[in-house]
Structure formats: C-alpha cells, structure tokens
Design an enzyme around this catalytic site. Structure first.
Site, PDB file in Angstrom:
ATOM      1  N   LYS A 110       0.822  -1.214   0.000  1.00  0.00           N
ATOM      2  CA  LYS A 110       0.000   0.000   0.000  1.00  0.00           C
ATOM      3  C   LYS A 110       0.859   1.268   0.000  1.00  0.00           C
ATOM      4  O   LYS A 110       0.399   2.328  -0.411  1.00  0.00           O
ATOM      5  CB  LYS A 110      -0.952  -0.017   1.174  1.00  0.00           C
ATOM      6  CG  LYS A 110      -1.992  -1.124   1.002  1.00  0.00           C
ATOM      7  CD  LYS A 110      -3.177  -0.995   1.913  1.00  0.00           C
ATOM      8  CE  LYS A 110      -4.272  -1.969   1.516  1.00  0.00           C
ATOM      9  NZ  LYS A 110      -3.864  -3.386   1.614  1.00  0.00           N
TER      10      LYS A 110
HETATM   11  C1  LIG Z   1      -4.385  -4.461   0.852  1.00  0.00           C
HETATM   12  C2  LIG Z   1      -3.595  -5.717   0.764  1.00  0.00           C
HETATM   13  C3  LIG Z   1      -3.925  -6.746  -0.147  1.00  0.00           C
HETATM   14  C4  LIG Z   1      -5.146  -6.689  -1.050  1.00  0.00           C
HETATM   15  O1  LIG Z   1      -5.062  -5.716  -2.045  1.00  0.00           O
HETATM   16  P1  LIG Z   1      -6.397  -5.159  -2.747  1.00  0.00           P
HETATM   17  O2  LIG Z   1      -5.973  -4.023  -3.585  1.00  0.00           O
HETATM   18  O3  LIG Z   1      -7.296  -4.747  -1.615  1.00  0.00           O
HETATM   19  O4  LIG Z   1      -6.970  -6.292  -3.532  1.00  0.00           O
HETATM   20  C5  LIG Z   1      -3.110  -7.867  -0.188  1.00  0.00           C
HETATM   21  N1  LIG Z   1      -2.040  -7.990   0.620  1.00  0.00           N
HETATM   22  C6  LIG Z   1      -1.703  -7.031   1.514  1.00  0.00           C
HETATM   23  C7  LIG Z   1      -0.531  -7.252   2.392  1.00  0.00           C
HETATM   24  C8  LIG Z   1      -2.453  -5.860   1.614  1.00  0.00           C
HETATM   25  O5  LIG Z   1      -2.105  -4.913   2.504  1.00  0.00           O
END
Ligand SMILES: *Cc1c(COP(=O)(O)O)cnc(C)c1O
Length: 456
Positions: A110
């Site tokens: 993120k």
């Molecule tokens: C947010 C997240 C995901 C999922 O990603 P999306 O964009 O919500 O599909 C997968 N792995 C981790 C570690 C995350 O923080």
C-alpha cells in the site's frame, strides 16, 4: 487533456486533480479515465527505464493537469522513501518471479500508492489553498500506510481510528509511533466495525464533512490505482519475456484492477491469476459469474478479509461494455439482493484474461513452510495465497510474476506457526522501544466528532 467520468454516468467529466480530491463520484460511482491510452508502441522504449522514470511516463498520461517538472518531483519524492534502489525488485524463487512490493516505510504494497497520494494531496492543496482532514478506520495495514503517506505534511491532518486492543501490537506500534503533530491515533473502545460505522456516519453528515474539509484515503481513489499500474509494466519488462502472467493476492480488487488496466493499455499479459483466502467472493465471481455476499471470516491474511470489494465496480463497468446504465442495474441488484450475475462467455468463464482460486489457512501455512524449506525464502501469508493459487494455474510458456504484498516480518505469528521461527526486519525491531502517542476514545460518534473539532 485527460478527463475522468463516473462509472454511474451522472457526473460531468473532471480533470485529474479534481478526480484525486473527489475520491468517490457524487453519483456514488467510481472515477475512471474517459478513455485508456494505447501504449503498445512505447513498451520497447519504456523497458529501458528506471522505476521512477517509468512511473513518470505512465502517470503523466493520466495526470495531464500537472506540469511535467512538478510531477517528476512528486514521483521522485514518493519513491525516495523506499529502502531498495529498484523500488519494486523481482527475485526468482522456484518457478516464479516474486515481485517485492514491500520496500516502503510500512513494509506493505500500500506504500507504493499512499506515498504518492500523500505527496499529491499536499501538492494540490498548496496550489489551491485549503486544508484536508483525513478520517479513516483501520484494522491494521491501511492505517499505517496512510499515516506514513501524510506525516508532517502542511495543510493535512490525519485521524485514524483503530479498535483498542484488537489490532496486532506490531501494527498498532507502526501507527502510534508516528509522532508528527498532524497525526492523531484514536483507540476506539469497540470493534473494527464500530470504527467503520463512526467513519461512515461522520462522512454521511454532509454539513460536518464539508464544514471541516473531511477527506479519505480509501482504496477507491483513482491515484492509488494509477500508481499501482506502474509495477506491472516494470516487472514485466524485467523478465525480458514477450508475455507474462501475474498472480495477485486480492481483497478490495485495487491491486489486480491496476494489472487489468495495464493489460487494456497494451501490456502483453497472458493471464491474471486472482487469489483469495477463505473470503472468496471474487474467486467465486470469476468462476461462476455470480457476485454474492457472504460473511467475512478472520484469517491469517487479514488485509484480504473482505467480502465487498470496493474497486470491483470499475472492472464491472468494462465488463458491461462501459454502459453506465447496465452497471447501475447490476449494482442495484447487488444492493437489493446481495448478489449480481453476469453472463459467462463461450468458454464458460466470465473473462478469458482471468483465472481465480482460493487458498485456505492450512494450505497457506504449508506453502510458507515449503518455500522456506525448498528455497530459503519466507513468503508473508498474503503472498503465500497468491503463490499457492498460481501453482494450480502455472503455464509453461510464459513467466509468472507473483506479487509479494507484505514483508513476512509484519505477520510474526503466522510465520512462527508455519516455520517455527520468526522473521525480523530492522524497521519493525526498532519499534520495540519507540515512543508512542495515541488517544483512547469512547465508541461514540459525538465523542469522535468533538475530538476532530478540537484538534483541527
Ligand atoms: C491491501 C492488501 C492486499 C489486497 O489488495 P487489494 O488491492 O485490496 O486487492 C493484499 N495484501 C496485503 C498485504 C495488503 O495490505
């Protein structure tokens, strides 16, 4: 000039900066560019660029109302906080390329989007004047990435609620150890759902929201999706192959949507492998055409514990041929009946580009252990779900890139359960003695509103 429209068709087109500040469209839809550029004839030249050079080329096609020099600086600043010179390096592990997206400040993918979004907010506010007070609710990952994206920025405050005592101690510390004056951590005496309810109700109070310039950083913001398209191009180029496949551990569908858009723009992607944990609404959808609600269950990959995927509407819009009326019909079905249905194609699937599967807790732990034993590489639980689903679909002809969405040191207990010993990371180890700041608050909307007013 690139303009943005709403998936629900009731908004006059707006520019990039407005799209970033708007988040959700006023008609309840999600924003998308009016059209996607075809970049097929640039891939060869792009394949020689560094991560930030490539990010500039991709993002400048969409951020046409930001002067080139300013955009370049925004991008350089955003990825200077990453602790790897390549930003998003790939490493070969067994049959796969593992795309490490966890070299940012909070060690989760993120950061790739939220470091950029934080700088972008700050830039736009500086140009236009005004302030932004970000309010969010988190069960862990998103909150800390958002806090690290805007810490210390003038004209921005961030208020993140987490359920007191219910977030992992490590994740809590990643948030509460940020001592910048514009960061406010609120430990709500309640559950994550309570936090979310407080947030939704506060945003629902339109006078309060506009009066106090409240904003959010949730995953529907277009700039987040856009920033994520870059690493699909970058990692595909690193393989030197003509075509690649991607496996994506999926929750809100933001990450894999970025891959879909890269493919639509001309990046040769053979398959997008969608991987979910037990919360499998999306893998069921791609296998059956039915998108139907179920209860959320807690797993060892908590950032994928989601049943209603907030970015799914953007894909659905393309699926129905960019027909806003059809899209609204489907979304109404979902709202009224808790499910919606699309026609399967002649191959009996929703979309030939996608394959989908799920990995449960036992299989995830087994995969983590197996990769450590066989290759000496520790996968975090989210990445492990992507890897184990990819194993089912692996095709010989083209490389498969598995997105590694978090560093394993963030999920100590799962890693110990799988392998018998913890993984360390200096950034997280340093948190042990870090000073923290956090305010306890009642599970009460008025208490939170009062707190906001008092600290804005
Ligand atoms: C947010 C997240 C995901 C999922 O990603 P999306 O964009 O919500 O599909 C997968 N792995 C981790 C570690 C995350 O923080």
């Amino acid at each position: 000039m690139m303009k943005y429209i709403s998936t629900r068709g009731q908004m006059a087109p707006i520019g990039f900066q407005d799209a970033v500040m708007t988040g959700l469209a006023p008609d309840g839809g999600l924003l998308l560019p009016e059209s996607l550029p075809d970049v097929s004839d640039r891939l060869e030249a792009w394949s020689k660029l560094s991560y930030t050079e490539l990010a500039f080329e991709v993002i400048s096609l969409f951020a046409t109302d930001i002067p080139a020099a300013d955009l370049k600086k925004l991008i350089d600043d955003s990825y200077a906080t990453f602790n790897h010179p390549e930003v998003a390096p790939s490493v070969q592990v067994g049959d796969f390329e593992i795309l490490e997206l966890f070299h940012g400040p909070t060690l989760a993918f993120k950061d790739v989007a939220l470091q950029f979004l934080g700088n972008l907010f700050s830039y736009i506010l500086e140009k236009r004047g005004g302030k932004l007070n970000i309010l969010g609710a988190t069960s862990g990952d998103t909150g800390s990435a958002a806090i690290h994206g805007v810490r210390g920025k003038p004209n921005i405050n961030i208020f993140i609620m987490h359920p007191a005592g219910r977030t992992s101690p490590l994740q809590e510390k990643q948030m509460t150890s940020v001592l910048d004056a514009n960061v406010f951590n609120l430990a709500v005496d309640g559950t994550f759902d309570d936090c979310q309810n407080i947030m939704k109700t506060t945003f629902g109070d339109v006078d309060f929201k506009t009066g106090h310039s409240l904003g959010s950083v949730n995953s529907v913001n277009w700039a987040r999706v856009l920033a994520q398209t870059v690493y699909y191009f970058y990692s595909a180029f690193q393989t030197g192959a003509k075509s690649v496949q991607f496996s994506v551990p999926t929750g809100n569908f933001g990450d894999i949507l970025a891959g879909y858009l890269a493919q639509q723009m001309g990046l040769p992607i053979g398959k997008l492998i969608l991987a979910t944990n037990e919360n499998d609404i999306l893998s069921r959808f791609f296998n059956t055409g039915v998108y139907g609600m179920a209860d959320v269950v807690s797993t060892i990959s908590p950032s994928m514990d989601i049943q209603v995927a907030s970015n799914f509407e953007r894909y659905l819009y393309f699926k129905v041929g960019q027909d806003a009326e059809k899209l609204v019909g489907l979304m109404n079905d979902f709202k009224e009946k808790g499910s919606l249905k699309v026609e399967l194609n002649e191959n009996g699937v929703v979309d030939d580009l996608f394959v989908a599967g799920k990995g449960d807790t036992a299989a995830t732990l087994e995969t983590i252990k197996r990769y450590k034993d066989e290759y000496g590489y520790v996968l975090d639980p989210h990445t492990a779900v992507g890897v184990l689903v990819a194993e089912k679909f692996q095709m010989e002809e083209s490389p498969t890139i598995c997105l590694a969405t978090a560093h394993p040191a963030k999920f100590t207990q799962a890693i110990i359960d799988a392998t018998g010993e913890a993984v360390h990371h200096p950034t997280l180890d340093a948190l042990a003695d870090a000073e923290t700041r956090c305010d306890p608050i009642a599970n009460d909307i008025d208490a939170v509103k009062q707190y906001l007013v008092g600290h804005i």
